[in-house]
Each structure stands twice: as C-alpha cells, then as structure tokens.
Design a protein around this motif. Structure first.
Motif, short mmCIF file in Angstrom:
data_model
loop_
_atom_site.label_atom_id
_atom_site.label_comp_id
_atom_site.label_asym_id
_atom_site.label_seq_id
_atom_site.Cartn_x
_atom_site.Cartn_y
_atom_site.Cartn_z
N PRO A 147 32.45 23.58 47.40
CA PRO A 147 32.88 22.53 46.35
C PRO A 147 31.68 23.14 45.22
N ASN A 148 30.25 24.19 45.97
CA ASN A 148 29.45 24.52 45.08
C ASN A 148 29.47 25.30 44.12
N ARG A 149 30.52 26.48 44.27
CA ARG A 149 31.74 27.63 43.81
C ARG A 149 32.63 26.86 42.31
N VAL A 150 33.10 25.66 42.86
CA VAL A 150 33.74 25.48 42.07
C VAL A 150 33.74 24.82 41.05
N ARG A 151 32.41 23.51 41.06
CA ARG A 151 32.07 23.11 40.27
C ARG A 151 32.12 23.60 38.98
N THR A 349 47.51 38.81 37.19
CA THR A 349 47.12 38.88 38.15
C THR A 349 45.88 38.09 37.49
N LYS A 350 45.61 38.18 36.34
CA LYS A 350 43.72 37.71 35.61
C LYS A 350 42.92 38.60 36.47
N VAL A 351 43.18 39.39 37.06
CA VAL A 351 42.35 40.10 37.75
C VAL A 351 41.49 41.42 37.07
N THR A 352 40.74 41.58 37.04
CA THR A 352 39.69 42.99 35.90
C THR A 352 40.22 44.36 36.89
N VAL A 353 40.30 45.18 35.85
CA VAL A 353 41.90 46.11 36.47
C VAL A 353 40.83 46.60 36.18
N SER A 354 40.20 47.33 34.85
CA SER A 354 39.21 48.99 34.42
C SER A 354 38.32 48.40 33.12
N THR A 355 37.27 49.62 33.42
CA THR A 355 36.34 49.33 31.80
C THR A 355 36.07 50.55 30.85
N ASP A 356 36.32 50.62 29.88
CA ASP A 356 35.93 51.83 29.10
C ASP A 356 34.83 52.17 28.85
N ALA A 370 30.97 41.64 36.46
CA ALA A 370 32.34 41.35 35.81
C ALA A 370 33.72 40.40 37.07
N ARG A 371 33.75 40.93 37.15
CA ARG A 371 34.91 40.69 38.28
C ARG A 371 34.17 40.05 39.60
N ASP A 445 38.17 35.36 47.39
CA ASP A 445 39.02 36.07 46.32
C ASP A 445 37.66 35.93 45.45
N ALA A 446 38.64 36.51 44.90
CA ALA A 446 37.31 36.89 43.00
C ALA A 446 37.68 35.55 42.23
N PRO A 447 36.19 35.87 41.23
CA PRO A 447 36.28 34.01 41.23
C PRO A 447 37.26 34.78 39.32
N THR A 448 37.71 33.56 39.20
CA THR A 448 38.65 33.52 38.02
C THR A 448 37.97 33.72 36.62
N PRO A 449 38.35 34.88 36.00
CA PRO A 449 37.92 34.98 34.81
C PRO A 449 37.49 33.39 34.26
#
Length: 472
Positions: A147-151, A349-356, A370-371, A445-449
């Motif tokens: 609950p504390n994470r999802v709020r 997947t909405k998962v961060t995959v790369s950075t420049d 960020a992830r 799971d990795a947090p949803t962006p």
C-alpha cells in the motif's frame, strides 16, 4: 550452550520461524474477514438511516437525526464516539457501494485493507461516475505492490484521469498554504506548515542532511575544538597576566562531545535554529557565509515526462514514487538542472531500456535512478538518491557491473542482503526476486514509469513518382 532454536539457519530455528509466519498469516486472514464484516455492517447502518426518509417522506434533518442516533448506538458497542462512528459509516458506504470491485478483491485476499483505503482516498477525488473505471486500473496495480508503494502511483493515476487539469487544481490548493500551531502536552506543540509537496520534501531533505552531518562529525569537531580551546586558553593566560580567560572553545568542545541527540532531535533543533537565528547553533563556521552546514542544499528526485517539459501536457509529475507535484514546479526545477539525459522506454513493456549518456558508469547510475526510483526491497520506498547501487550478484564473486546486475538498496536492506539469509536474483526487465530464509519468494517489479508512451501509427509511404522514360 546455545539453543538450536536460536541458531539462525538451524532446522529448529527455521521450524520455529515457519510457525510464527504461518500464525501471523492465519491471524491476518481472520482480521481481514472481521474488518470486511464490520465494513458491511457500518454500510448497512447508513442505509438504515437513509431509509427513514423514504418511509416518512421526511426532510434531510430527520435522516441526520436517525444517523446520529444509530451512530451513538453502534458507538456504545465499539467504545468510540458517535462522531467517529458516523464518519466511518460514511466511509463504509462509499467503499461498499462506490468501489464494490475493491471490496471483492479485499475479500478474496488479492489486496489488503491498506490497498482498499488507498483506492478509496485517491479515487474519491474523481467524479463518482469515474470510480468504476478507476478501480479497474487500480486493483491490478495494488495486487503487485504494498500500500505505501502504490499510493503515489494511484494518486497520479487519479490526477491524470480527472476532467480538470492538475495544474489548475494545484493552483487552487496552493492558495491555502499556511503555517499553524497545535498545542500539545507537557509544554510541547506541533508547528505545521502546509506547503507545495516539493518545497516540503526539500525542507525535510536539507534538515536530514544537516542533522546527519552534525551527528557524523561529533568526535572530529569535539577534538578540533578541544585543541583550539587549549591553545586559546594559553594565549589568554599570557596576555592577561595569568587570569586564564579563554574564548569558550573548551566549553563548546564539551557540548559537542556530550551531544547524544537522535537524528529526529537534531533535525528539530536545526529547524528551530534556522528559523529563529538563521544558522544551526553547532555550525563551527556559522560566522561565515557558507559554512559546512550552510553549504548543504536540498535534493529532490522528480520524474518529469518529456511532454510536460515542452508544455504539451499539464499532468502531474512524480516525486520519487511518493506523491504528485504540479507541472509548473517540475519545469522550474528542470530549468535549473545542470545535466540532462534522455530516457527511452520500450513501448510494449514500459521499461526503460537505454540512455544517451556518453560516460557509461555515470550514465548507468542515472539510468538506474530513473528505473528504480526507490529502494528495491519489497515495501521500501526510500528514494533512489538516498540509496546505494548494489550488485545483485556480488562483484567479489564474479558479478558484472551492468544494468541487469544492478539495483538500488537503502543502507538497511543492503546490509540485510549481506549479513542475513535473505537472497535476491535479478530477472529480465529489472525484476528482483527475493527469497526469505523460509524459502518464500517475493517478486519486486521495476516501478511503472509516470507516463506511458504509445507508439504512433506508422505514416503511409509517400506516393511514388512515375518513372521517367529513359533518354535515347
């Protein structure tokens, strides 16, 4: 001789621990069933009071008097005030009648009471006709996290679904900012400031950093002050013909050396010093413009969608998975950022995959911030900027420094991973699978962006020009 039941990892110890965990699980299920029964009874009490109007064709006042009477009757059994019962009746009716799918998920054990309360409190900011749509998205998210994470995510979800823009609603709410005092007991009071979230978080972060700096340097500062006190005392004795009048450094050294305040206490004292005197009392260079404590600046971790930066979107931004902040403040913070990095998300997947980022180690750290957004132990939400980057598979045992083997852990859970029987492995997509000493597994799971990107439909190819005849 040590009892086998007290030996961590021993069979008797694990058997005793398994019994405790099973007992807690059984008790939690019984408590949940009782809570749901009570919830339905309170909702029934509210409907009973409402029925008085229909039966008597009476005014609203009759319904209110009936509700007060029922609340007083129930309060006598529950041993709480009728006002408390009346408030809980209202909440019960809203949850049972307005969010039935949430109550059903709670009844089935898919979520817990904390999830239901989070859905109720965030969902009711929306018009009633949108509650069903909101809970259909919120419940699956609650099933995967605490609950504390999802709020915070539910709050942002409700803000984005709201028919009025978040920027407009925040502007109205900010007009109510204030400072008030609530008298307490034994000569204490609560000083409460209602401020924009990012300002409040920044204040708390700076106070925390300053408090830790004071606590971590106690011995060093006391020793330095003690040496200075002896030297200045000797100089004073020589110049004042043996009077021995020093400059007080020795007294300050004693104060520093005997300082046993907790972090909360130091934070409160620094807060008071800054407001009343403009500088912490124990800052050794408080007479200068930028002493060690004065040089500390607040830090906040904000995830800002690109569309918000460009002004195309006025939705809320995410303050490290804790709560939403208004887009204008996010843009202001972004304008002062010295380093920028674009983050790309897999549209499926909405998962961060790369950075420049050009410099790989530095870029990997920012990528992981960020992830992960926060500590990746189940239920913990310490912001990533206050955590350590941990090798899931220890580097000393051959673990590589790569994104698929790195995750943020706060100091508490990093130490627990190192010195207890808890184990973790990292799966594809930044998913962590924790295994307890009893062999129970917890998926993290990795947090949803904060914003999901939908790939645009491909543009049709331009028309092909007719081929020109070849010249002779």
């Amino acid at each position: 001789m040590t009892d086998a039941a007290e030996t961590p990892g021993g069979e008797d110890y694990l058997a005793a621990l398994a019994g405790v965990v099973a007992g807690v699980d059984s008790a939690a299920r019984r408590i949940a069933a009782a809570q749901i029964d009570e919830l339905r009874m309170l909702a029934a009490a509210g409907r009973l009071a409402e029925a008085q109007i229909a039966q008597r064709n009476a005014r609203v006042q009759v319904h209110d008097m009936a509700l007060r009477s029922i609340a007083a009757e129930v309060g006598g059994v529950m041993r709480v005030t009728d006002r408390t019962v009346q408030r809980r009746i209202g909440e019960a009716r809203t949850l049972v009648e307005g969010f039935p799918a949430t109550v059903e998920a709670w009844e089935q054990g898919r979520i817990v009471r904390g999830h239901a309360i989070a859905i109720l409190e965030t969902g009711t900011s929306l018009p009633a006709e949108m509650w069903a749509e909101f809970e259909q998205v919120a419940i699956p998210r609650c099933e995967r996290d605490t609950p504390n994470r999802v709020r915070g995510e539910l709050e942002i979800l409700a803000h984005r679904m709201h028919p009025r823009s978040f920027a407009e609603r925040h502007e109205e709410a900010a007009a109510g900012r204030c400072v008030r005092i609530v008298p307490g007991r034994d000569g204490m009071s609560d000083l409460i400031a209602t401020l924009p979230t990012v300002i409040a978080e920044g204040i708390h972060d700076r106070l925390t950093q300053q408090a830790r700096a004071i606590i971590d340097t106690r011995d060093e500062r006391a020793a330095a002050r003690g040496d200075a006190g002896v030297a200045s005392g000797r100089e004073a004795a020589q110049s004042d013909d043996g009077t021995g009048n020093g400059d007080g450094d020795g007294d300050l050294a004693t104060v520093i050396a005997t300082d046993q305040r907790s972090t909360d206490q130091v934070r409160a004292d620094v807060f008071a010093d800054l407001l009343l005197a403009g500088t912490p009392a124990l800052d050794d260079t408080r007479d200068t413009t930028a002493g060690p404590l004065g040089a500390i600046r607040a830090r906040v971790q904000v995830l800002v969608p690109a569309a918000t930066l460009t002004g195309e979107d006025d939705g809320p931004c995410d303050l490290a998975g804790r709560s939403a902040i208004d887009p204008a403040t996010a843009r202001t913070l972004a304008s002062g950022a010295q380093i920028w990095e674009r983050l790309f998300h897999d549209p499926t997947t909405k998962v961060t995959v790369s950075t420049d980022s050009y410099r790989v180690p530095f870029g990997m750290r920012r990528f992981l911030q960020a992830r992960d957004q926060h500590c990746r132990f189940p239920g913990c939400r310490v912001a990533a900027i206050h955590c350590e980057v941990d090798h899931t598979h220890d580097h000393a045992l051959g673990g590589r420094t790569e994104l698929s083997n790195l995750a943020h852990l706060c100091h508490r859970h990093h130490s627990m991973k190192q010195f207890t029987a808890w184990r973790v492995r990292q799966l594809q997509g930044g998913v962590l699978e924790w295994t307890s000493p009893l062999g129970r597994t917890y998926r993290e799971d990795a947090p949803t962006p904060a914003v999901a990107f939908t790939p645009a439909a491909p543009s049709p190819p331009p028309p092909t020009a007719p081929a020109k005849p070849a010249p002779f």
